[in-house]
Design a protein around this motif. Structure first.
Motif, short mmCIF file in Angstrom:
data_model
loop_
_atom_site.label_atom_id
_atom_site.label_comp_id
_atom_site.label_asym_id
_atom_site.label_seq_id
_atom_site.Cartn_x
_atom_site.Cartn_y
_atom_site.Cartn_z
N GLY A 209 0.79 -1.23 0.00
CA GLY A 209 0.00 0.00 0.00
C GLY A 209 0.82 1.28 0.00
N THR A 229 -5.06 1.25 -3.62
CA THR A 229 -4.42 1.50 -2.33
C THR A 229 -4.93 0.50 -1.30
OG1 THR A 229 -6.15 2.95 -1.47
CG2 THR A 229 -4.52 3.97 -2.93
N ARG A 243 -6.13 6.92 -6.76
CA ARG A 243 -6.25 6.55 -5.34
C ARG A 243 -7.55 5.79 -5.13
NH1 ARG A 243 -2.82 10.35 -2.38
NH2 ARG A 243 -2.04 11.87 -3.86
#
Ligand SMILES: [Zn+2]
Length: 278
Positions: A209, A229, A243
């Motif tokens: 991550g 993520t 994201r």
């Protein structure tokens, strides 16, 4: 058609009878997938998710199932369940850890007159990491032949999780060298997917991550503009695809998973829940 307001993206690592930090038991995984199938959830491809984020409507009760790393247990214990319930997911593979050789038996492989083939051990996360570090990745990771079989069956699609799974931020203190190493890692992964599967996609999952703004620029320059993520973001139309949020799954029953899916499919509820648990 009733349309989705937000799309939950589930994150799994292992499905195995050997307990571990990020392992769901085969019984609980089956119960979780059965709930999704029986309750009429649609398991989307990552390109469907990309279209949803860009504003295209997707049906209500849409969900994305992802796995990280590409462990042997995904073939042995997850693939047969996905096939049984007609579900589809995505596996982010560390392309440098995938080996060659014939497919090994999975939980529904029959031998002789209806008997079941004996299964290879599927160790937990810690033991898998140790095997990889000792140069024995093939014992615990997928093979290309198994990946091809899952693609043909429609249970899973495959995307990049880099070539080496290295946390360059921890090994390369110099930013320039860090960014060069990451770029080479992404290029190697893209080229391997291209050579082995005939195509590499725009979807990339970060090892452990970790990413920063520089990483996003490098990924985009290497053709990866949808970045996954480990943050519990609510995936709504207009969200920056650099994201994408995911939900950490747990070794719990189907009702637990269904509640999480329902929470993260509702933008307001999802945000409240995230705030309460942050
Ligand atoms: Zn990983």
């Amino acid at each position: 058609m009733k349309t989705a307001k937000a799309i939950p993206v589930l994150m799994y690592h292992h499905v195995s009878p050997n307990p571990g930090l990020v392992t769901v038991s085969p019984e609980n995984f089956r119960a979780q997938m059965r709930q999704l199938a029986e309750q009429g959830w649609h398991t989307l491809t990552l390109d469907d998710l990309a279209r949803f984020l860009a504003g295209e409507p997707m049906p209500k009760k849409s969900i994305v199932i992802t796995f990280d790393d590409g462990y042997l247990d995904n073939w042995v214990h997850a693939h047969p369940v996905m096939a049984e319930y007609g579900l589809h997911g995505a596996i982010f593979i560390v392309t440098g850890w995938i080996g060659d050789g014939p497919p090994r038996p999975h939980a529904h492989t029959k031998v002789g007159a209806g008997g079941m083939a004996p299964l290879l051990p599927t160790p937990n996360h810690k033991a898998c990491k140790a095997a990889i570090a000792a140069g024995r990745a093939d014992e615990v990771m997928l093979r290309w032949s198994e990946i091809e079989a899952m693609r043909a069956a429609g249970t899973f699609e495959f995307h990049s999780h880099t070539h080496t799974h290295t946390r360059w931020d921890l090994t390369e203190p110099d930013p320039e060298s860090r960014h060069q190493k990451l770029a080479a890692d992404l290029t190697a992964s893209r080229e391997t997917l291209q050579a082995r599967l005939g195509k590499a996609s725009r979807h990339l999952c970060w090892p452990q991550g970790y990413y920063d703004d520089g990483y996003i620029v490098i990924a985009q320059a290497n053709g990866f503009d949808h970045l996954y993520t480990t943050e519990t973001r609510i995936n709504v139309p207009g969200l920056r695809p650099a994201r994408i949020g995911r939900i950490v799954t747990k070794n719990k029953d189907g009702a637990w998973l269904l509640r999480r899916a329902q929470i993260y499919a509702r933008p307001w509820l999802g945000r409240c829940y995230r705030w309460l648990h942050s």
